[in-house]
Design a protein around this motif. Structure first.
Motif, PDB file in Angstrom:
ATOM      1  N   CYS A 122       0.884  -1.754   2.445  1.00 45.31           N
ATOM      2  CA  CYS A 122       0.253  -0.896   3.459  1.00 45.31           C
ATOM      3  C   CYS A 122      -1.249  -1.158   3.564  1.00 45.31           C
ATOM      4  O   CYS A 122      -1.843  -0.987   4.625  1.00 45.31           O
ATOM      5  CB  CYS A 122       0.505   0.575   3.137  1.00 45.31           C
ATOM      6  SG  CYS A 122       2.245   1.040   3.187  1.00 45.31           S
ATOM      7  N   GLN A 123      -1.863  -1.551   2.455  1.00 44.54           N
ATOM      8  CA  GLN A 123      -3.292  -1.826   2.483  1.00 44.54           C
ATOM      9  C   GLN A 123      -3.600  -3.138   3.203  1.00 44.54           C
ATOM     10  O   GLN A 123      -4.572  -3.222   3.966  1.00 44.54           O
ATOM     11  CB  GLN A 123      -3.831  -1.866   1.053  1.00 44.54           C
ATOM     12  CG  GLN A 123      -3.759  -0.525   0.337  1.00 44.54           C
ATOM     13  CD  GLN A 123      -3.893  -0.664  -1.168  1.00 44.54           C
ATOM     14  OE1 GLN A 123      -4.361  -1.672  -1.679  1.00 44.54           O
ATOM     15  NE2 GLN A 123      -3.454   0.360  -1.897  1.00 44.54           N
TER      16      GLN A 123
ATOM     17  N   LYS B 208      -0.302  -1.152  -6.381  1.00 43.58           N
ATOM     18  CA  LYS B 208       0.540  -0.120  -5.784  1.00 43.58           C
ATOM     19  C   LYS B 208       0.097   0.107  -4.346  1.00 43.58           C
ATOM     20  O   LYS B 208      -1.084   0.312  -4.070  1.00 43.58           O
ATOM     21  CB  LYS B 208       0.448   1.183  -6.571  1.00 43.58           C
ATOM     22  CG  LYS B 208       1.382   2.267  -6.048  1.00 43.58           C
ATOM     23  CD  LYS B 208       1.290   3.548  -6.880  1.00 43.58           C
ATOM     24  CE  LYS B 208       2.274   4.600  -6.364  1.00 43.58           C
ATOM     25  NZ  LYS B 208       2.195   5.854  -7.130  1.00 43.58           N
ATOM     26  N   GLY B 209       1.049   0.058  -3.408  1.00 37.97           N
ATOM     27  CA  GLY B 209       0.731   0.262  -1.995  1.00 37.97           C
ATOM     28  C   GLY B 209       0.060  -0.923  -1.336  1.00 37.97           C
ATOM     29  O   GLY B 209      -0.465  -0.805  -0.227  1.00 37.97           O
TER      30      GLY B 209
ATOM     31  N   HIS C 239       9.334   0.108  -2.986  1.00 38.84           N
ATOM     32  CA  HIS C 239       8.683   1.412  -2.851  1.00 38.84           C
ATOM     33  C   HIS C 239       7.310   1.395  -3.528  1.00 38.84           C
ATOM     34  O   HIS C 239       6.347   1.967  -3.011  1.00 38.84           O
ATOM     35  CB  HIS C 239       9.560   2.503  -3.468  1.00 38.84           C
ATOM     36  CG  HIS C 239      10.694   2.937  -2.597  1.00 38.84           C
ATOM     37  ND1 HIS C 239      10.616   2.997  -1.225  1.00 38.84           N
ATOM     38  CD2 HIS C 239      11.959   3.349  -2.907  1.00 38.84           C
ATOM     39  CE1 HIS C 239      11.765   3.417  -0.729  1.00 38.84           C
ATOM     40  NE2 HIS C 239      12.591   3.630  -1.722  1.00 38.84           N
ATOM     41  N   TYR C 240       7.228   0.749  -4.675  1.00 39.62           N
ATOM     42  CA  TYR C 240       5.952   0.692  -5.399  1.00 39.62           C
ATOM     43  C   TYR C 240       4.896  -0.050  -4.574  1.00 39.62           C
ATOM     44  O   TYR C 240       3.767   0.442  -4.387  1.00 39.62           O
ATOM     45  CB  TYR C 240       6.156  -0.007  -6.742  1.00 39.62           C
ATOM     46  CG  TYR C 240       4.880  -0.217  -7.519  1.00 39.62           C
ATOM     47  CD1 TYR C 240       4.354   0.798  -8.315  1.00 39.62           C
ATOM     48  CD2 TYR C 240       4.204  -1.438  -7.465  1.00 39.62           C
ATOM     49  CE1 TYR C 240       3.187   0.606  -9.037  1.00 39.62           C
ATOM     50  CE2 TYR C 240       3.040  -1.637  -8.186  1.00 39.62           C
ATOM     51  CZ  TYR C 240       2.532  -0.612  -8.965  1.00 39.62           C
ATOM     52  OH  TYR C 240       1.372  -0.804  -9.668  1.00 39.62           O
ATOM     53  N   TYR C 241       5.256  -1.204  -4.060  1.00 40.77           N
ATOM     54  CA  TYR C 241       4.274  -2.010  -3.324  1.00 40.77           C
ATOM     55  C   TYR C 241       3.964  -1.458  -1.930  1.00 40.77           C
ATOM     56  O   TYR C 241       2.969  -1.845  -1.321  1.00 40.77           O
ATOM     57  CB  TYR C 241       4.742  -3.459  -3.234  1.00 40.77           C
ATOM     58  CG  TYR C 241       4.677  -4.179  -4.560  1.00 40.77           C
ATOM     59  CD1 TYR C 241       3.458  -4.377  -5.208  1.00 40.77           C
ATOM     60  CD2 TYR C 241       5.834  -4.647  -5.188  1.00 40.77           C
ATOM     61  CE1 TYR C 241       3.391  -5.024  -6.432  1.00 40.77           C
ATOM     62  CE2 TYR C 241       5.781  -5.297  -6.414  1.00 40.77           C
ATOM     63  CZ  TYR C 241       4.553  -5.481  -7.029  1.00 40.77           C
ATOM     64  OH  TYR C 241       4.493  -6.120  -8.244  1.00 40.77           O
ATOM     65  N   SER C 242       4.808  -0.565  -1.431  1.00 39.81           N
ATOM     66  CA  SER C 242       4.531   0.078  -0.144  1.00 39.81           C
ATOM     67  C   SER C 242       4.102   1.527  -0.313  1.00 39.81           C
ATOM     68  O   SER C 242       3.895   2.232   0.674  1.00 39.81           O
ATOM     69  CB  SER C 242       5.761   0.011   0.765  1.00 39.81           C
ATOM     70  OG  SER C 242       6.835   0.768   0.213  1.00 39.81           O
ATOM     71  N   ASP C 243       3.995   1.972  -1.571  1.00 39.84           N
ATOM     72  CA  ASP C 243       3.633   3.355  -1.887  1.00 39.84           C
ATOM     73  C   ASP C 243       4.603   4.341  -1.240  1.00 39.84           C
ATOM     74  O   ASP C 243       4.212   5.469  -0.894  1.00 39.84           O
ATOM     75  CB  ASP C 243       2.189   3.655  -1.452  1.00 39.84           C
ATOM     76  CG  ASP C 243       1.554   4.781  -2.270  1.00 39.84           C
ATOM     77  OD1 ASP C 243       2.113   5.123  -3.320  1.00 39.84           O
ATOM     78  OD2 ASP C 243       0.519   5.312  -1.830  1.00 39.84           O
ATOM     79  N   GLU C 244       5.846   3.897  -1.030  1.00 41.00           N
ATOM     80  CA  GLU C 244       6.912   4.714  -0.433  1.00 41.00           C
ATOM     81  C   GLU C 244       6.544   5.246   0.950  1.00 41.00           C
ATOM     82  O   GLU C 244       7.041   6.280   1.377  1.00 41.00           O
ATOM     83  CB  GLU C 244       7.300   5.867  -1.365  1.00 41.00           C
ATOM     84  CG  GLU C 244       7.830   5.398  -2.701  1.00 41.00           C
ATOM     85  CD  GLU C 244       8.475   6.503  -3.510  1.00 41.00           C
ATOM     86  OE1 GLU C 244       9.349   7.194  -2.965  1.00 41.00           O
ATOM     87  OE2 GLU C 244       8.108   6.665  -4.686  1.00 41.00           O
ATOM     88  N   LYS C 245       5.680   4.526   1.660  1.00 36.35           N
ATOM     89  CA  LYS C 245       5.244   4.981   2.977  1.00 36.35           C
ATOM     90  C   LYS C 245       6.006   4.311   4.119  1.00 36.35           C
ATOM     91  O   LYS C 245       5.924   4.764   5.259  1.00 36.35           O
ATOM     92  CB  LYS C 245       3.740   4.722   3.143  1.00 36.35           C
ATOM     93  CG  LYS C 245       2.860   5.557   2.221  1.00 36.35           C
ATOM     94  CD  LYS C 245       1.390   5.236   2.421  1.00 36.35           C
ATOM     95  CE  LYS C 245       0.518   6.097   1.508  1.00 36.35           C
ATOM     96  NZ  LYS C 245      -0.929   5.754   1.635  1.00 36.35           N
TER      97      LYS C 245
ATOM     98  N   SER D 244      -4.759  -2.226  -9.567  1.00 33.35           N
ATOM     99  CA  SER D 244      -3.393  -1.845  -9.240  1.00 33.35           C
ATOM    100  C   SER D 244      -3.004  -2.356  -7.859  1.00 33.35           C
ATOM    101  O   SER D 244      -3.791  -2.249  -6.912  1.00 33.35           O
ATOM    102  CB  SER D 244      -3.243  -0.320  -9.272  1.00 33.35           C
ATOM    103  OG  SER D 244      -1.967   0.063  -8.781  1.00 33.35           O
TER     104      SER D 244
END
Length: 609
Positions: A290-291, A286-287, A315-321, A284
């Motif tokens: 940020c990773q 997702k996020g 939002h999905y690729y940044s995990d909404e962070k 995945s």
């Protein structure tokens, strides 16, 4: 404003911003006087002012125009006649519009001092951000910027996009180096005409500096998402380059890029390569942002207007962070304003128009705060109908009109805006839509915002089936009677009962063999129609002048091919925006060749007289 003031940065720039907005009325009046003093003797203005340089005469006599009216003058200059046809200053280049907002690229005149105004706006971004986020001078910015190969007019003037113009200017290439202009991408990569090599080098450089990146983004959200998709296909090669300490010569053939990347990849770094590989090889993504860039504090990109389509994916690729930040409002014709509250949610973004950018006027649209696109693009607008910058009313809708030093006089941009507030005397506007992005069959008129709202509602019906709408566009199908709206959808991550056979073949009966497939997509059709406006629903239900809305599902990757089509025809990857209404035969042919399912709305939408 004089040249020195335009060079203001940091706190000085903020003080200048306050001064400008506190005196917006005076700044605007003086700016128009200066434009008329300079350009009053041009062939274009003399036709209406007879040599007069009076402001009141300008407002009474100079017509409100679209590109159609100014195009003959621009073509004459492009063919070698003097700039004095429209402006007293030498036109140094022609700026091409994105090519996806109005069918074909339009040529916009630009003079040397226009770059000063653009730079002034850029220089406001970091001082404004520093008011909300601290420590941004302690790391780097990873911004994916791209240029488009230049063309020339018959007389030799450069013809290029506004962003290419800026990145190739001395204002960008010889910018003062400070912590806020410390970017991961080397200029050589940004200025590379090959977008794939440019993307490869910029992502590679961004990953080498992954632990120093505090802010990242691209001009438009679509470009940032394209970078993520590019990374999915190239991360193994990038990791190998980092592990070996040298760029793959088969991936990067541009000599300037190679030289720049050899400096960044000074030594092999297998540990860093292993870290990136461990992240990118996860099932995945997702996020993933940020990773890969763990210290990033925000994402900067335009996510208003049609770009709002990409908010869920970001939002999905940044995990909404990470907050999504829109910093400024600009076009090929002129740069307009800045977002004074950059951390607000995307749907609340408003731009403060700066009175030193150009002379602003506005065409009122609708009454009592209700938007009505009651002034057609080709309709003559009475001069006395226009409203000055400081006279717009809170909550009301307007179409933007501008007058510039470079020779555009009372020119209709086509942007529809809503007044949301004021910063001192300068109004703040929310971007609503491009008024020439409209679906219409009969008396119905569906603008970009209404289309997006209806699709936002309909696509929620896909979520229970692990399906995601990643892109869309539309077309007014009028080859049959009555005509109807066609919405092209690209759906990915489909599973379970929904469209399980969308990838089988082109046989529509096989594709929709499962009754649930048909039902879900039919529900999406009627959900869209229920969200469209009163006039549309009346035409559908009462007048029967519009047929049932149709969704045509296209196979994954179709919209990437669509973007390639537009870029190959002269568009810019940096400025590309998926056209929300298709009027190109080539684009329609491409979409139709990838259609895997066709579903119509099963009933009339609700309509009450």
């Amino acid at each position: 404003m004089d040249g020195k003031k335009l060079e203001y940065k940091g706190e000085k720039a903020l003080k200048e911003l306050e001064k400008l907005t506190q005196n917006a009325d005076e700044v605007q009046e003086n700016l128009l006087k200066e434009i008329l003093m300079r350009n009053g003797e041009t062939e274009y203005l003399k036709k209406y002012l007879s040599g007069s340089k009076d402001v009141s005469e300008f407002k009474k006599s100079v017509p409100v125009i679209t590109y159609k009216a100014i195009r003959p003058y621009i073509q004459r200059i492009a063919n070698g006649e003097a700039s004095s046809l429209i402006t007293a200053h030498p036109i140094t280049e022609m700026l091409c519009s994105s090519g996806t907002s109005a069918g074909e690229p339009k040529l916009m005149p630009s003079i040397e001092e226009d770059l000063d105004r653009r730079t002034f706006l850029y220089n406001l971004n970091m001082p404004i951000m520093n008011q909300y986020i601290s420590g941004l001078d302690e790391g780097k910015g990873m911004f994916l910027y791209f240029v488009k190969a230049e063309m020339s007019t018959p007389c030799g003037l450069p013809a290029r996009t506004v962003l290419t113009s800026y990145y190739k200017s001395k204002h960008f290439k010889y910018r003062s180096r400070d912590p806020y202009t410390d970017f991961t991408s080397p200029d050589e990569a940004i200025l590379c005409d090959d977008s794939n090599q440019s993307m490869y080098c910029q992502l590679l450089a961004g990953l080498v500096h992954r632990n120093q990146v505090l802010r990242l983004g691209a001009v438009f959200a679509s470009a940032l998402l394209r970078a993520i998709y590019f990374l999915k296909g190239n991360w193994m090669n990038i990791c190998n380059d980092i592990r070996d300490g040298q760029v793959d010569l088969t991936e990067v053939t541009d000599l300037k890029c190679r030289t720049a990347m050899s400096t960044i990849l000074s030594l092999p770094d297998p540990r860093l390569a292993d870290e990136i590989e461990a992240i990118c090889s996860r099932e995945s993504w997702k996020g993933i942002i940020c990773q890969l860039w763990p210290k990033a504090k925000y994402i900067e990109a335009v996510v208003t207007g049609s770009m709002a389509q990409y908010i869920p994916a970001l939002h999905y690729y940044s995990d909404e962070k990470l907050p999504l930040v829109c910093t400024m409002y600009a076009s090929s014709e002129c740069y307009f304003g800045v977002n004074m509250k950059p951390l607000c949610s995307p749907e609340k973004v408003s731009y403060t128009l700066l009175p030193n950018m150009c002379y602003f006027e506005f065409i009122p649209l609708g009454v009592n705060g209700t938007l009505l696109l009651d002034v057609d693009e080709d309709e003559e607008v009475p001069q006395n109908k226009l409203v000055a910058l400081v006279d717009v009313k809170l909550g009301c809708y307007y179409e933007l009109v501008l007058t510039t030093f470079s020779g555009l006089n009372r020119y209709r941009i086509g942007d529809v805006l809503q007044v949301t507030g004021f910063h001192n005397k300068a109004p703040q506007f929310r971007f609503i839509c491009r008024r020439n992005v409209v679906l219409s069959i009969d008396n119905d008129k569906t603008n970009e915002e209404d289309l997006h709202k209806s699709i936002t509602v309909a696509k929620k019906l896909l979520e229970p089936y692990n399906a995601l709408l990643v892109e869309y566009t539309s077309y007014a199908e009028t080859s049959s009677v009555p005509g109807h709206y066609v919405i092209y959808w690209e759906i990915v991550q489909c599973s379970s009962a929904l469209t399980s056979s969308l990838v089988k073949d082109n046989n529509v009966n096989e594709i929709l063999a499962n009754q649930l497939d048909l039902n879900v997509l039919e529900d999406c059709c009627i959900a869209m129609e229920e969200e469209l406006d009163y006039n549309y629903r009346r035409c559908r239900t009462n007048d029967k002048s519009v047929g049932p809305l149709e969704i045509r599902v296209v196979k994954p990757g179709t919209f990437e091919s669509l973007m390639d089509l537009y870029i190959n025809k002269g568009g810019s990857i940096n400025q590309y925006k998926t056209p929300r209404c298709i009027n190109s035969n080539a684009a329609l042919k491409l979409l139709e060749s990838n259609v895997k399912a066709r579903v119509f709305s099963p009933r009339d939408p609700t309509w009450t007289p």
